[in-house]
Design an enzyme around this catalytic site. Structure first.
Site, PDB file in Angstrom:
ATOM      1  N   ASP A  67       0.817  -1.219   0.000  1.00  0.00           N
ATOM      2  CA  ASP A  67       0.000   0.000   0.000  1.00  0.00           C
ATOM      3  C   ASP A  67       0.845   1.261   0.000  1.00  0.00           C
ATOM      4  O   ASP A  67       2.058   1.222   0.192  1.00  0.00           O
ATOM      5  CB  ASP A  67      -0.958  -0.005   1.207  1.00  0.00           C
ATOM      6  CG  ASP A  67      -0.306  -0.537   2.484  1.00  0.00           C
ATOM      7  OD1 ASP A  67       0.930  -0.490   2.573  1.00  0.00           O
ATOM      8  OD2 ASP A  67      -1.034  -0.993   3.379  1.00  0.00           O
ATOM      9  N   ASN A 137      -7.529  -2.711  14.411  1.00  0.00           N
ATOM     10  CA  ASN A 137      -8.900  -3.078  14.018  1.00  0.00           C
ATOM     11  C   ASN A 137      -8.920  -4.326  13.129  1.00  0.00           C
ATOM     12  O   ASN A 137      -9.936  -4.624  12.511  1.00  0.00           O
ATOM     13  CB  ASN A 137      -9.571  -1.898  13.302  1.00  0.00           C
ATOM     14  CG  ASN A 137      -8.855  -1.501  12.017  1.00  0.00           C
ATOM     15  OD1 ASN A 137      -7.937  -2.192  11.575  1.00  0.00           O
ATOM     16  ND2 ASN A 137      -9.270  -0.401  11.412  1.00  0.00           N
ATOM     17  N   HIS A 139      -7.126  -4.898  10.398  1.00  0.00           N
ATOM     18  CA  HIS A 139      -6.888  -4.742   8.954  1.00  0.00           C
ATOM     19  C   HIS A 139      -5.574  -5.385   8.532  1.00  0.00           C
ATOM     20  O   HIS A 139      -4.629  -5.472   9.310  1.00  0.00           O
ATOM     21  CB  HIS A 139      -6.968  -3.271   8.505  1.00  0.00           C
ATOM     22  CG  HIS A 139      -5.837  -2.391   8.929  1.00  0.00           C
ATOM     23  ND1 HIS A 139      -5.994  -1.033   9.117  1.00  0.00           N
ATOM     24  CD2 HIS A 139      -4.529  -2.629   9.194  1.00  0.00           C
ATOM     25  CE1 HIS A 139      -4.837  -0.498   9.462  1.00  0.00           C
ATOM     26  NE2 HIS A 139      -3.929  -1.440   9.523  1.00  0.00           N
ATOM     27  N   GLU A 144      -9.718  -2.062   5.523  1.00  0.00           N
ATOM     28  CA  GLU A 144     -10.372  -1.696   6.772  1.00  0.00           C
ATOM     29  C   GLU A 144     -11.597  -2.575   7.010  1.00  0.00           C
ATOM     30  O   GLU A 144     -12.099  -3.224   6.075  1.00  0.00           O
ATOM     31  CB  GLU A 144     -10.806  -0.221   6.681  1.00  0.00           C
ATOM     32  CG  GLU A 144      -9.659   0.760   6.483  1.00  0.00           C
ATOM     33  CD  GLU A 144      -8.815   0.967   7.741  1.00  0.00           C
ATOM     34  OE1 GLU A 144      -8.516  -0.014   8.443  1.00  0.00           O
ATOM     35  OE2 GLU A 144      -8.443   2.119   8.003  1.00  0.00           O
TER      36      GLU A 144
END
Ligand code: F6R
Length: 263
Positions: A67, A137, A139, A144
């Protein structure tokens, strides 16, 4: 799935580097999927040390990063381009033309660009070994919660929680990017082997959910339960909420005895 529990983050990095190095030695043309963030730093340090001390060769390897922040140019010190050059590429003999990191400077035509990134992965023969960290979280990449488990490389809006976590690498008052270009879950699941690294207590819940919870888009790392060759390397703190420590240790002991190539 293999779950390897290590004492601390240093041991996590060392074990991950051992696996990357053995992949490179077995196949010098390995295609590596790489991650940024604080988690893989120890692995990169160890790989650099192996390159310097044993001549670990990156000259035939190809890399694809997961990313990049949207809006950051490669020379921006907060960009993942900059991170990778600082923490790995400038210290080893990887060829610049074999390095691929999503371009954060594109404006418009995102789908066309993201399709070309996917095509470049296919043209390279697919990713042999994908390195991942995990967000608080759950990811992986910047997929997400509620990301499609079939998603491909695309533009992704970051959650507030992720933006807050990322803020630590930006100067006070500096604007933290709200979007990123990220490989999708579908892209990651096509890698031949996946290594997910985690250290520290802030990852304990997401690690337990990813490994022992249900497969759900609410914790995108749980999609790795569908992957046939995934290894989680976690330290004591990140593994603190796992329930089957004894079983994971027995699996490792017997895997080392019966099918050591898997390690
Ligand atoms: C980074 C990436 C992210 C990070 C994750 C954990 O390329 O894709 O998924 O791996 O946010 O970040 P750290 O390691 O900084 O806790």
């Amino acid at each position: 799935m293999l779950v390897v529990l290590k004492e601390n983050s240093f041991e996590v990095g060392r074990e991950a580097a051992r696996i990357v190095a053995s992949s490179l030695r077995a196949n010098p043309k390995s295609v590596l999927g790489l991650a940024t963030g604080s988690t893989p730093l120890g692995m990169y340090e160890e790989l650099i040390a192996l390159h310097k001390s044993t001549g670990l060769d990156f000259s035939h390897a190809t890399s694809f990063n997961l990313d990049e922040y949207l809006g950051l140019a490669p020379d921006n010190p907060q960009s993942f381009h900059y991170f990778m050059h600082e923490h790995l590429f400038r210290h080893v003999n990887v060829k610049p033309e074999n390095i691929h990191i999503p371009d954060g400077t594109i404006t418009g035509n995102y789908d066309t660009y993201c399709c070309s990134y996917e095509q470049a992965i296919r043209d390279a023969g697919g990713i042999d070994l994908q390195i991942l960290g995990i967000g608080r979280n759950g990811h992986i990449g910047f997929n997400e919660p509620t990301s499609s488990l079939g998603s491909r490389t695309r533009l992704k809006v970051l959650t507030k929680e992720t933006i807050d976590d990322n803020r630590k690498s930006f100067a006070p008052g500096e604007k933290v990017p709200e979007c990123a270009i990220t490989m999708g879950i579908g892209t990651i699941l096509e890698a031949k082997r996946v290594l997910l690294l985690a250290s520290g207590s802030s990852k304990a819940t997401s690690i337990a959910q990813a490994i022992e919870g249900p497969v759900t888009a609410s914790v995108t790392a749980s999609a790795l339960q569908h992957h046939p060759d995934v290894t989680f390397i976690v330290d004591q703190q990140a593994g603190a909420q796992l329930r089957h420590h004894d079983y994971y240790a027995r699996v490792l002991r017997l895997t080392a005895e019966l099918t050591p190539d898997r390690l």
